[in-house]
Design an enzyme around this catalytic site. Structure first.
Site, PDB file in Angstrom:
ATOM      1  N   GLY A 154       0.819  -1.210   0.000  1.00  0.00           N
ATOM      2  CA  GLY A 154       0.000   0.000   0.000  1.00  0.00           C
ATOM      3  C   GLY A 154       0.847   1.251   0.000  1.00  0.00           C
ATOM      4  O   GLY A 154       0.513   2.238   0.651  1.00  0.00           O
ATOM      5  N   ALA A 155       1.947   1.222  -0.760  1.00  0.00           N
ATOM      6  CA  ALA A 155       2.955   2.285  -0.664  1.00  0.00           C
ATOM      7  C   ALA A 155       2.927   3.256  -1.825  1.00  0.00           C
ATOM      8  O   ALA A 155       3.869   4.021  -2.022  1.00  0.00           O
ATOM      9  CB  ALA A 155       4.349   1.666  -0.547  1.00  0.00           C
ATOM     10  N   VAL A 213      -2.887  -8.038  -2.602  1.00  0.00           N
ATOM     11  CA  VAL A 213      -2.244  -8.817  -1.547  1.00  0.00           C
ATOM     12  C   VAL A 213      -3.163  -9.874  -0.950  1.00  0.00           C
ATOM     13  O   VAL A 213      -2.701 -10.762  -0.227  1.00  0.00           O
ATOM     14  CB  VAL A 213      -1.686  -7.910  -0.425  1.00  0.00           C
ATOM     15  CG1 VAL A 213      -0.577  -7.021  -0.969  1.00  0.00           C
ATOM     16  CG2 VAL A 213      -2.795  -7.080   0.225  1.00  0.00           C
ATOM     17  N   SER A 252      -4.624   0.523  13.851  1.00  0.00           N
ATOM     18  CA  SER A 252      -5.309   1.818  13.929  1.00  0.00           C
ATOM     19  C   SER A 252      -5.943   1.968  15.305  1.00  0.00           C
ATOM     20  O   SER A 252      -6.259   0.978  15.968  1.00  0.00           O
ATOM     21  CB  SER A 252      -6.416   1.882  12.859  1.00  0.00           C
ATOM     22  OG  SER A 252      -7.261   3.002  13.051  1.00  0.00           O
ATOM     23  N   TYR A 278     -13.755  -2.416   9.635  1.00  0.00           N
ATOM     24  CA  TYR A 278     -12.398  -1.864   9.756  1.00  0.00           C
ATOM     25  C   TYR A 278     -11.854  -2.046  11.172  1.00  0.00           C
ATOM     26  O   TYR A 278     -10.690  -2.430  11.363  1.00  0.00           O
ATOM     27  CB  TYR A 278     -12.439  -0.385   9.378  1.00  0.00           C
ATOM     28  CG  TYR A 278     -11.111   0.301   9.258  1.00  0.00           C
ATOM     29  CD1 TYR A 278     -10.299   0.104   8.150  1.00  0.00           C
ATOM     30  CD2 TYR A 278     -10.668   1.185  10.243  1.00  0.00           C
ATOM     31  CE1 TYR A 278      -9.080   0.759   8.025  1.00  0.00           C
ATOM     32  CE2 TYR A 278      -9.462   1.840  10.132  1.00  0.00           C
ATOM     33  CZ  TYR A 278      -8.668   1.631   9.016  1.00  0.00           C
ATOM     34  OH  TYR A 278      -7.459   2.283   8.899  1.00  0.00           O
ATOM     35  N   ALA A 285     -10.943  -5.659  11.711  1.00  0.00           N
ATOM     36  CA  ALA A 285      -9.717  -6.006  10.980  1.00  0.00           C
ATOM     37  C   ALA A 285      -8.482  -5.450  11.678  1.00  0.00           C
ATOM     38  O   ALA A 285      -7.467  -6.158  11.831  1.00  0.00           O
ATOM     39  CB  ALA A 285      -9.802  -5.484   9.553  1.00  0.00           C
ATOM     40  N   LYS A 286      -8.556  -4.200  12.118  1.00  0.00           N
ATOM     41  CA  LYS A 286      -7.395  -3.583  12.756  1.00  0.00           C
ATOM     42  C   LYS A 286      -7.115  -4.203  14.125  1.00  0.00           C
ATOM     43  O   LYS A 286      -5.953  -4.309  14.547  1.00  0.00           O
ATOM     44  CB  LYS A 286      -7.606  -2.070  12.873  1.00  0.00           C
ATOM     45  CG  LYS A 286      -7.545  -1.342  11.533  1.00  0.00           C
ATOM     46  CD  LYS A 286      -6.249  -1.603  10.787  1.00  0.00           C
ATOM     47  CE  LYS A 286      -6.042  -0.643   9.635  1.00  0.00           C
ATOM     48  NZ  LYS A 286      -4.803  -0.932   8.872  1.00  0.00           N
TER      49      LYS A 286
END
Length: 252
Positions: A12-13, A63, A141, A153, A156-157
């Site tokens: 994700g860069a 990914v 996060s 989210y 997942a985090k």
């Protein structure tokens, strides 16, 4: 391990936090593999690294797909040397309240954050084990602590934090550490998009966020990159299984 340039992979860069991490690691002396959904999206990050005299290559990959994750790692290893550092930063948001959230909203977030981090770690750890040295940093996060409209989210985090701690236990005997960085409110394209989704201006969103922060300013991608830089250093070899909240206060 000393004497040769180490290689890092950052997912994700193409932009935002991932790009800042990639550039910081290049400044720290790493060759950097830049992974994003499409290789051409990584051109700006690669160019920024080359501009400061660093080495970087791009790899396009979803990914969450086993073949693509493995191919990305293999490509970077072939071009830059076996990667000994992995930064799992790739992520997406599909925010909605629970009763409005679709199966696809849930699945897509889980697949990129959790499945993607698992697949990349599984592929990358081989070189680390062979070398007897490695660093894995997963980007979590403050949403892991709970966030309205983000059950996918947040889950997942939070899952990435458990994943991190388990990796640290499993891989520690091979000289590999695993840690997580959990940013709070950081000014990126993703946070701009979230303001649009909830129907407020980005300036209003920033103002509300800053009002809750002890340091009195929003986070910058470089703040996260600085924390990652420490975790991948030789000096952090006795630090593993930890979650560092980079959030401008006790909670972002």
């Amino acid at each position: 391990m000393t004497g040769t340039q180490r290689t890092a992979i950052v997912t994700g860069a193409a932009r935002g936090i991932g790009a800042a991490i990639a550039l910081r690691l290049a400044r720290d002396g790493f060759a950097v593999g830049i992974v994003d959904l499409h290789a051409d999206q990584c051109a700006q990050t690669v160019a920024a690294i080359e501009e400061i005299g660093g080495r970087a290559v791009a790899a396009g990959a979803d990914v969450s797909r086993p073949d693509q994750a493995a191919d990305a790692v293999e490509h970077i290893n072939d071009q830059l040397g076996g990667a000994l550092v992995l930064i799992n930063n790739a992520g997406v948001t599909r925010d909605n309240l629970l009763f409005k959230m679709t199966d696809d909203d849930w699945d897509s977030v889980m697949e990129v954050h959790l499945r993607g981090s698992f697949l990349m770690a599984r592929a990358a750890q081989r070189c680390m084990v062979d070398a007897g040295w490695g660093r894995i940093v997963n980007i979590s996060s403050t949403s892991a602590l709970g966030s309205r409209g983000q059950v996918n989210y947040s889950a997942a985090k939070a899952g990435l934090q458990g994943f991190t701690k388990s990796l640290s236990v499993e891989l520690g005997k091979f000289g590999i550490t695993a840690n997580a960085v959990a940013p709070g409110f950081v000014v990126t394209d993703m946070t701009r998009a979230s303001a649009e989704r909830i129907g407020i201006s980005f300036e209003e969103q920033v103002e509300k966020a800053v009002a809750r922060l002890a340091v009195g300013r929003p986070g910058r991608p470089e703040d996260v990159a600085n924390a990652v830089s420490y975790f991948v250093s030789d000096e952090a070899e006795f630090v593993s299984g930890q979650v560092l909240y980079v959030a401008g206060g006790p909670r972002g």
